[in-house]
Design an enzyme around this catalytic site. Sequence first.
Site, short mmCIF file in Angstrom:
data_model
loop_
_atom_site.label_atom_id
_atom_site.label_comp_id
_atom_site.label_asym_id
_atom_site.label_seq_id
_atom_site.Cartn_x
_atom_site.Cartn_y
_atom_site.Cartn_z
N SER A 102 34.88 -44.70 -39.45
CA SER A 102 35.99 -44.02 -40.39
C SER A 102 37.40 -43.67 -39.49
CB SER A 102 35.25 -42.79 -41.07
OG SER A 102 36.26 -42.42 -42.16
N ASP A 152 32.93 -49.23 -51.19
CA ASP A 152 33.48 -47.74 -50.35
C ASP A 152 34.77 -47.44 -50.93
OD1 ASP A 152 34.85 -46.44 -48.53
OD2 ASP A 152 34.05 -47.42 -46.64
N HIS A 183 30.92 -45.22 -48.46
CA HIS A 183 31.64 -45.10 -47.18
C HIS A 183 30.70 -44.30 -46.26
CE1 HIS A 183 34.84 -44.22 -44.72
NE2 HIS A 183 34.68 -43.21 -44.61
C1 MLT Z 1 41.46 -42.07 -42.27
O1 MLT Z 1 42.22 -40.80 -42.72
O2 MLT Z 1 41.47 -42.26 -41.17
C2 MLT Z 1 40.77 -42.74 -43.39
O3 MLT Z 1 41.16 -42.10 -44.69
C3 MLT Z 1 39.00 -42.46 -43.21
C4 MLT Z 1 38.70 -40.84 -43.37
O4 MLT Z 1 38.65 -40.53 -44.22
O5 MLT Z 1 38.59 -40.25 -42.15
#
Ligand code: MLT
Length: 201
Positions: A102, A152, A183
């Site tokens: 992520s 996701d 996710h």
């Molecule tokens: C990010 O901000 O990198 C993406 O939205 C994934 C997350 O929620 O960390």
Amino acid sequence: MQHIFQKGTDETKPTLLLLHGTGGNEQDLLPIGGMIDPTASILSVRGNILEHGMPRFFRRLAEGVFDEEDLVFRTKELYEFLNEASEKYGFDRNHIVAVGYSNGANIAGSLLFHYQDALKGAILHHPMVPRRGIELPTLNGVHVFITAGENDPLCTPQESKDLKTFLENAGANTSIHWEYNGHQLTRTEVEEAAEWYKKVF
Ligand code: MLT
């Protein structure tokens, strides 16, 4: 940067750079590093940003909307940390494979988007395109494995497809594994990544 370094038993293996998701820390992905390669050295890093107390690797303006200036700054900071850590711990700077989930996958993607020699490879679990509208460095000889969820809501399938296209156009050898999930990071996608890693490294 706050981190954990664990020296591996096989010095011919890459060093695994572990990069957690939002709200995680440098402990989170240690078991996953062990699943990918129990003999490799591990460098697990904590993101320097706090969003309502949750560690991250760069700021965002809203969910899925990145603060590009901070992204570029934090990407450089991590790049420089890798240079320093390789000297301090004596691992090969040119043989690092990132394993990110992520937000951690997104900073790993950003390393690839901004530096030709940052990473030898990357396993990106549920990534997005870190930045659009820039020219990528030449990434010949870099190997990337993306895992993504068909459902996701955060890192949509289109983001993974676009990311694959951008990386391939820059010369990186890139493949995607799809899960019929959202996710969350699943055991099966980590096992797929481990299989891929065994073939490539
Ligand atoms: C990010 O901000 O990198 C993406 O939205 C994934 C997350 O929620 O960390």
